[in-house]
Motif scaffolding. Sequence first.
Motif, PDB file in Angstrom:
ATOM      1  N   VAL A  32       2.141  67.075 -42.609  1.00 47.78           N
ATOM      2  CA  VAL A  32       1.433  66.405 -43.188  1.00 47.78           C
ATOM      3  C   VAL A  32       1.107  65.823 -44.261  1.00 47.78           C
ATOM      4  O   VAL A  32       1.010  66.601 -45.433  1.00 47.78           O
ATOM      5  CB  VAL A  32      -0.378  65.814 -42.592  1.00 47.78           C
ATOM      6  CG1 VAL A  32      -1.666  65.772 -43.061  1.00 47.78           C
ATOM      7  CG2 VAL A  32      -0.543  66.922 -41.249  1.00 47.78           C
ATOM      8  N   VAL A  33       1.477  64.471 -44.901  1.00 46.85           N
ATOM      9  CA  VAL A  33       1.204  63.943 -46.409  1.00 46.85           C
ATOM     10  C   VAL A  33       0.984  63.435 -46.957  1.00 46.85           C
ATOM     11  O   VAL A  33      -0.304  62.155 -46.234  1.00 46.85           O
ATOM     12  CB  VAL A  33       2.926  63.608 -46.408  1.00 46.85           C
ATOM     13  CG1 VAL A  33       2.794  62.798 -47.963  1.00 46.85           C
ATOM     14  CG2 VAL A  33       4.445  64.303 -46.149  1.00 46.85           C
ATOM     15  N   VAL A  40       2.952  54.051 -49.177  1.00 44.57           N
ATOM     16  CA  VAL A  40       3.842  55.174 -50.395  1.00 44.57           C
ATOM     17  C   VAL A  40       5.107  54.778 -51.228  1.00 44.57           C
ATOM     18  O   VAL A  40       4.655  54.154 -52.232  1.00 44.57           O
ATOM     19  CB  VAL A  40       5.097  55.906 -49.457  1.00 44.57           C
ATOM     20  CG1 VAL A  40       4.066  56.756 -47.826  1.00 44.57           C
ATOM     21  CG2 VAL A  40       6.573  54.818 -49.350  1.00 44.57           C
ATOM     22  N   SER A  41       4.950  55.769 -52.879  1.00 45.68           N
ATOM     23  CA  SER A  41       6.157  55.176 -53.228  1.00 45.68           C
ATOM     24  C   SER A  41       5.356  54.418 -54.608  1.00 45.68           C
ATOM     25  O   SER A  41       6.416  54.176 -55.249  1.00 45.68           O
ATOM     26  CB  SER A  41       7.553  54.818 -53.322  1.00 45.68           C
ATOM     27  OG  SER A  41       7.579  53.522 -52.372  1.00 45.68           O
ATOM     28  N   LEU A  42       4.267  54.475 -54.376  1.00 39.96           N
ATOM     29  CA  LEU A  42       3.596  53.864 -55.894  1.00 39.96           C
ATOM     30  C   LEU A  42       3.599  53.893 -57.302  1.00 39.96           C
ATOM     31  O   LEU A  42       4.130  52.953 -57.903  1.00 39.96           O
ATOM     32  CB  LEU A  42       1.930  53.430 -55.277  1.00 39.96           C
ATOM     33  CG  LEU A  42       1.211  52.278 -55.675  1.00 39.96           C
ATOM     34  CD1 LEU A  42       1.635  50.922 -55.499  1.00 39.96           C
ATOM     35  CD2 LEU A  42      -0.291  51.999 -55.632  1.00 39.96           C
ATOM     36  N   VAL A 168       1.637  60.987 -42.760  1.00 39.87           N
ATOM     37  CA  VAL A 168       1.567  60.172 -44.010  1.00 39.87           C
ATOM     38  C   VAL A 168       0.297  59.784 -43.780  1.00 39.87           C
ATOM     39  O   VAL A 168      -0.276  59.131 -43.867  1.00 39.87           O
ATOM     40  CB  VAL A 168       2.786  59.522 -44.522  1.00 39.87           C
ATOM     41  CG1 VAL A 168       2.442  59.298 -46.045  1.00 39.87           C
ATOM     42  CG2 VAL A 168       4.043  60.266 -44.133  1.00 39.87           C
ATOM     43  N   ARG A 169      -0.845  60.390 -45.104  1.00 40.53           N
ATOM     44  CA  ARG A 169      -2.587  60.105 -44.567  1.00 40.53           C
ATOM     45  C   ARG A 169      -2.664  59.208 -46.560  1.00 40.53           C
ATOM     46  O   ARG A 169      -2.865  60.089 -47.414  1.00 40.53           O
ATOM     47  CB  ARG A 169      -3.519  60.896 -44.589  1.00 40.53           C
ATOM     48  CG  ARG A 169      -4.326  61.105 -44.280  1.00 40.53           C
ATOM     49  CD  ARG A 169      -5.474  62.737 -44.143  1.00 40.53           C
ATOM     50  NE  ARG A 169      -4.536  62.809 -42.059  1.00 40.53           N
ATOM     51  CZ  ARG A 169      -5.813  63.833 -41.621  1.00 40.53           C
ATOM     52  NH1 ARG A 169      -7.137  63.905 -42.077  1.00 40.53           N
ATOM     53  NH2 ARG A 169      -5.354  64.104 -40.803  1.00 40.53           N
ATOM     54  N   LEU A 170      -3.009  58.182 -46.057  1.00 39.72           N
ATOM     55  CA  LEU A 170      -3.013  57.447 -47.483  1.00 39.72           C
ATOM     56  C   LEU A 170      -4.750  57.370 -47.436  1.00 39.72           C
ATOM     57  O   LEU A 170      -4.984  57.570 -46.346  1.00 39.72           O
ATOM     58  CB  LEU A 170      -2.249  55.942 -47.001  1.00 39.72           C
ATOM     59  CG  LEU A 170      -0.397  55.749 -46.490  1.00 39.72           C
ATOM     60  CD1 LEU A 170      -0.651  54.336 -46.124  1.00 39.72           C
ATOM     61  CD2 LEU A 170      -0.665  56.343 -47.664  1.00 39.72           C
ATOM     62  N   GLY A 171      -4.564  57.141 -48.860  1.00 39.44           N
ATOM     63  CA  GLY A 171      -5.986  57.185 -49.130  1.00 39.44           C
ATOM     64  C   GLY A 171      -6.708  58.323 -48.988  1.00 39.44           C
ATOM     65  O   GLY A 171      -7.725  58.385 -48.783  1.00 39.44           O
TER      66      GLY A 171
END
Length: 399
Positions: A32-33, A40-42, A168-171
Amino acid sequence: MADETIGIVGAGVVGLATGREIALRRPGTRVVVFEKEQQVSLHQTGHNSGVVHAGIYYTPGSFKADLTVRGVALLREYCQDRELPYREIGKLVMAVRQDELGRMENLYERAKNNHVPDLRRVSKDEIKELEPNAGGIAALHSPRTAITDYPAIAREFATDIADAGGEVRLGFPVTGITNVPGGIEVSSGQQRLKVDRLVLCAGLQSDSVARLAQDKQEPRIIPFRGEYMLLKPDRAHLVRGLIYPVPDPRYPFLGVHFTPRVDGTVEVGPNAVLALAREGYRLTKVSPKDLLGLAAYPGFWRIAAQHWRTGVKEYRGALSTTAFMKDAGLYVPGVGAKDVIRGGAGVRAQALDRDGTLVDDFRLHQVGRITAVRNAPSPAATASMAIAEHIVGAVFGAA
């Protein structure tokens, strides 16, 4: 154990490469990222120059040197397999003054010790054969130095993680890291997830996130903004490959250089000015919290005392296109302020020890089941897949 959950904080190219490496090497492990942004990669990855470094500059035997050589091979193969851009356009490290020739020769010996492939010295006439519009009295030519698209690579790594059953858990900005029975609880506000092991790859926020994990206070991150100009479209043809100056070993940055991109544009830069915010991609962005953190750190004042003259020069370039292009014109004579437009900017996470020493090499800290990447300087993107191998060894060698 094959049924472990491994957390990664940070969805830049190093964090995603690490998650991918874990998923591939330990089937059945859930990765889990955690990423605070909505993509990603911002940050550092998304503002990268796109260069795949060959290993010219790094101290032989250092992590930088060893991981770059391995990383280039892995990255080239990955890009070819996934049909991602990877173009070996070559690099000239060019001397424009007699007093640079000794440093250039030292650089040549260092690069040979690092097994940089096909590197050779070139004369003034040979420079013209490679770069007809370049100046310079001598140079090193690295024909295998390449350019790529690191955000595209990062997105592909994220896909690999998802295909292996990870997420990949964004936010999800990490606000808490707590040791609990049998693992580690990662929280973002009221959201919580328990993992068995945790890797911190937080880039510009690496020291702040490490503090949540009760790691050491040092090194601290000092943010340096690197600004770019772009050659106007009708002038981009003046540069075929990468053109770099001979670096000054007293200073951690490589100096203003010419960088063709995979989209056909040519960047000129970067300079290196102290950013007034960790994510200060604009000159006008100021974070009082970040500035107070700098002011309270003794290491910052020690490095400022050493390099303030260079800092003043760099700020002149930030405010004046003419000043910015003054040195660039030594490498491609005739190119000046009239030939460029303002481009983008990136922020480099420069780790600094309390005594004012710039941390030059990769640095990992182990805190129980937590592995903290405390410094991942350039060429971290180039070496990302090799760094991931190294991190995975550290993670599963821990108690």
